[in-house]
Design a protein around this motif. Structure first.
Motif, PDB file in Angstrom:
ATOM      1  N   ALA A  41       0.806  -1.027  -0.038  1.00  0.00           N
ATOM      2  CA  ALA A  41      -0.160  -0.007  -0.019  1.00  0.00           C
ATOM      3  C   ALA A  41       0.699   1.379   0.060  1.00  0.00           C
ATOM      4  CB  ALA A  41      -1.113  -0.174   1.398  1.00  0.00           C
ATOM      5  N   ILE A  42       1.918   1.233   0.804  1.00  0.00           N
ATOM      6  CA  ILE A  42       3.000   2.369   0.824  1.00  0.00           C
ATOM      7  C   ILE A  42       3.599   2.604  -0.378  1.00  0.00           C
ATOM      8  CG2 ILE A  42       4.733   3.507   2.046  1.00  0.00           C
ATOM      9  CD1 ILE A  42       3.887   1.969   4.510  1.00  0.00           C
ATOM     10  N   ALA A  43       3.711   1.675  -1.095  1.00  0.00           N
ATOM     11  CA  ALA A  43       4.811   1.434  -2.269  1.00  0.00           C
ATOM     12  C   ALA A  43       3.968   2.070  -3.208  1.00  0.00           C
ATOM     13  CB  ALA A  43       4.828   0.018  -2.648  1.00  0.00           C
ATOM     14  N   THR A  44       2.621   2.381  -3.026  1.00  0.00           N
ATOM     15  CA  THR A  44       1.790   2.854  -4.453  1.00  0.00           C
ATOM     16  C   THR A  44       1.985   4.526  -4.485  1.00  0.00           C
ATOM     17  OG1 THR A  44       0.194   3.058  -2.893  1.00  0.00           O
ATOM     18  CG2 THR A  44      -0.067   1.110  -4.195  1.00  0.00           C
ATOM     19  N   PHE A  45       2.568   4.853  -3.285  1.00  0.00           N
ATOM     20  CA  PHE A  45       2.998   6.385  -3.293  1.00  0.00           C
ATOM     21  C   PHE A  45       4.350   6.550  -2.579  1.00  0.00           C
ATOM     22  CE2 PHE A  45       0.659   5.426   0.744  1.00  0.00           C
ATOM     23  CZ  PHE A  45       1.527   5.913   1.935  1.00  0.00           C
ATOM     24  N   ARG A  46       5.250   5.698  -2.289  1.00  0.00           N
ATOM     25  CA  ARG A  46       6.372   5.783  -1.917  1.00  0.00           C
ATOM     26  C   ARG A  46       7.159   4.501  -2.142  1.00  0.00           C
ATOM     27  NH1 ARG A  46       8.757   6.193   3.864  1.00  0.00           N
ATOM     28  NH2 ARG A  46       8.760   4.016   3.369  1.00  0.00           N
TER      29      ARG A  46
END
Length: 528
Positions: A41-46
Motif C-alpha cells: 500500500a505504501i509502495a503505491t505512493f512511495r
C-alpha cells in the motif's frame, strides 16, 4: 434455440466470473490484512526497497496494478482486493479451459467449480496480498502447456506463453525460479521452428525489459536496487542448508505439509472416497493418470516451488497458490472418473448396456460436485475450531488453539496449536473478520484516547507499519527490532523489551499518550 459451442463457452465463462465476484465481495477485508499488505500500500505512493515498501525484490507489476486500480477505486486497500478478485477470475477461467483441453468440457467445469470455492484460494481473494498472482499464472501456464503438448508448437500459443511468463516474474520475481523448468520443458518438447523461437525470445526480452526498467526507475537506479536486493537474506533463516538447526527446519516442513493438506482437503476427500468405494480400479486409474506425459509436465510445473518450500524457505499459506490449482485439476479428473465408475455400476446392476450414457455420468458428476462444493462453502463460512477470536474489554485477544497471549513472550508458545490456527484462519471467512475486528478495535481505542495523534507514541511489533499507514502523525517505535522505524522517527532505542520500557527521556517531550501494541495473530493494546 440451441446454443452454439462459442456461446456456451461465453455463457459458462461469464457465470464463472460472476461466481467469483459474488462469493468474494461479501467477505472482503475492510483493513489492510498484514504487514506485506501495508508495504505494498505504501509502495503505491512511495516505492523504497530500503524501507521495505515494498520488500525486495520489488514486485513492481503488483504495485503498478495496485496503483492503477487505486486511481479507479480511490481506496488503496480496496484496489488491491479488486486486484486479487480479478486475478481469481483469471485463475478460475484458465483452470476451466485447462481441464476442458485435458479431458473434456465436463472436467473443465468440475475443475473451475472446485477451485472457485476452494477455501484457501477463496480466502486470498478477499484480502490485499500478492499471492493470487501465483494462482493466476500457474493456471495460465498450465492451460497453455496442455494445449501445446496436445496440439503442437503453435506460434500464437508460444508467444502468449512467454508474455505470461515474463509478467509472472514482474509480479513476483520468485516465478523465474519456479516456472523456468516448465517453460524450458515445453519448448524442448514441442520444438518450435527457429523463426518462432527467435520471436518468442525477442518478445520475452521486450516485455521483461519494460518492467525491469520500471522497477529500476522506481527504485532510484540500478545500484540502489542491487544494494537492496543484495541485503535481502530472509530466505536463509530456516534451512539446514544455511545453518539452521534440523529441528527448526523440520518444524517449517511440518507447517508446509499441514497447510498443503488443509488447502487440498477437498481433493483428498475425493481421492479417499474413490479409493474406498472402487479400490483397485480407482487406484489403477490414478497410476495411469499420474504416469501420463501431461502429468509429467504438471509435476515439473509444481516441483521447483515444492522443493524450495521444503528445502529452503516457507512462511505463509499463500505461497501454496502456485501448487494448489494443479492439485484441484487432478481432483476434477478423479471426480469425473468416479462418476463414470458409478454410471458403469448402475449399468451392470440393471443389465442394460443402453443406460451407460453421458446423461447418467453427468447426473453423478453433479451430485458428487455439489457434495464437495457444499463442504467447501461450509468450511469457509461456518465457525470452526481454530477460527475464533475473543476480544476482551481491555482489547486483549485470544485465539482458539492458543493457551494464553503471554505464552509468546514467555517462550512457551505451542507450535502445533499455532500452525493449526494459521491453517484454519487462512481458509475461512472468520480469518478475515478476526483481523478486521482487531484493526477496528485498535484504531477505535487509539482515536478515542488520543485525539491528537501528533502527541501520541506507539510501541508496536514488527507489524508496526500499520501505524505508519493508519496513524502517520504519531511516533512509532519498533518493539521487535529494538529501534525506531525510520519511517516514523530518527530516534533509536536500545535494550528495549516488552517487559521493560525505554527510559522516559527517550520519548518525545510533548508525548501525551503512549500505547503498546503487539500485533501478530492477536493484538494487545495497553495504554501507559
Amino acid at each position: 434455440m440451441l446454443l452454439t459451442d462459442r456461446r456456451r463457452k461465453l455463457l459458462t465463462g461469464g457465470l464463472l466470473a460472476l461466481g467469483v465476484i459474488a462469493t468474494r465481495l461479501p467477505f472482503i477485508s475492510r483493513y489492510l490484512f498484514e504487514f506485506d499488505s501495508v508495504d505494498f500500500a505504501i509502495a503505491t505512493f512511495r516505492f523504497d526497497l530500503a524501507q521495505y515498501t515494498p520488500h525486495p525484490p520489488g514486485y513492481i507489476l503488483h504495485v503498478l496494478f495496485g496503483k492503477w486500480l487505486t486511481g479507479i477505486t480511490g481506496d488503496i486497500n480496496l484496489a488491491y482486493i479488486w486486484l486479487s478478485i480479478l486475478l481469481s477470475i483469471g485463475s478460475v477461467l484458465f483452470l476451466w479451459r485447462a481441464g476442458a483441453h485435458l479431458r473434456g468440457e465436463r472436467v473443465g467445469v468440475i475443475a473451475a467449480a472446485l477451485w472457485l470455492f476452494a477455501p484457501m484460494f477463496w480466502f486470498f481473494g478477499e484480502i490485499a496480498t500478492a499471492y493470487v498472482h501465483e494462482a493466476f499464472f500457474v493456471s495460465a501456464i498450465l492451460y497453455f502447456g496442455i494445449r501445446l503438448i496436445r496440439e503442437g508448437p503453435q506460434q500464437r500459443l508460444l508467444l502468449w506463453l512467454v508474455v505470461l511468463f515474463s509478467l509472472s516474474i514482474g509480479a513476483r520475481q520468485s516465478s523465474v525460479l519456479f516456472f523456468t523448468p516448465a517453460i524450458l520443458y515445453l519448448f524442448l518438447r514441442v520444438r518450435p521452428q527457429a523463426g518462432v523461437l527467435v520471436k518468442c525470445v525477442g518478445l520475452f526480452a521486450v516485455v521483461s525489459l519494460a518492467w525491469v526498467l520500471a522497477m529500476i526507475s522506481a527504485s532510484g537506479g540500478l545500484t540502489v536496487y542491487l544494494d537492496a536486493l543484495g541485503g535481502e537474506k530472509l530466505y536463509t533463516t530456516q534451512s539446514v542448508l544455511f545453518g539452521s538447526p534440523f529441528a527448526e527446519h523440520f518444524g517449517v516442513f511440518t507447517k508446509l505439509m499441514l497447510f498443503l493438506v488443509i488447502g487440498s482437503f477437498p481433493v483428498i476427500l475425493i481421492a479417499v472416497y474413490g479409493a474406498v468405494v472402487f479400490r483397485s480400479e480407482f487406484l489403477r486409474f490414478c497410476k495411469e493418470m499420474f504416469s501420463s506425459k501431461l502429468a509429467r509436465f504438471a509435476l515439473i510445473l509444481i516441483a521447483p516451488a515444492f522443493l524450495f518450500y521444503s528445502l529452503i524457505y516457507f512462511m505463509k499459506a499463500g505461497y501454496l497458490l502456485n501448487i494448489l490449482p494443479i492439485v484441484f485439476l487432478a481432483g476434477a479428473v478423479l471426480l469425473d472418473h468416479i462418476a463414470i465408475l458409478h454410471a458403469r455400476n448402475v449399468r451392470i446392476r440393471r443389465g442394460q448396456e443402453i443406460i451407460f450414457t453421458r446423461r447418467l455420468i453427468t447426473q453423478f458428476t453433479i451430485i458428487l460436485m455439489l457434495v464437495v462444493v457444499n463442504i467447501e462453502i461450509l468450511w469457509f463460512t461456518l465457525p470452526m475450531p481454530g477460527q475464533a477470536f475473543t476480544l476482551y474489554a481491555n482489547l486483549f485477544s485470544h485465539q482458539t488453539f492458543r493457551e494464553s497471549i503471554e505464552s509468546r513472550f514467555a517462550g512457551q508458545e505451542d507450535k502445533t496449536a499455532f500452525f493449526f490456527n494459521k491453517a484454519f484462519a487462512y481458509s475461512s471467512a472468520a480469518g478475515v473478520r478476526n483481523i478486521d475486528s482487531i484493526h477496528h478495535a485498535v484504531q477505535s481505542v487509539i482515536h478515542r484516547e488520543s485525539p491528537d495523534l501528533s502527541k501520541t507514541v506507539i510501541f508496536d511489533s514488527w507489524w508496526q507499519r500499520f501505524s505508519y499507514f493508519y496513524f502517520p502523525e504519531a511516533v512509532c517505535f519498533d518493539i521487535r527490532s529494538y529501534e525506531a522505524d525510520t519511517l516514523f522517527s530518527s530516534l533509536r532505542m536500545k535494550d528495549f523489551t516488552f517487559r521493560q520500557l525505554a527510559p522516559v527521556e527517550e520519548l518525545p517531550s510533548d508525548a501525551e499518550n503512549v500505547f503498546v501494541i503487539i500485533r501478530q495473530e492477536h493484538d494487545d493494546v495497553a495504554m501507559l
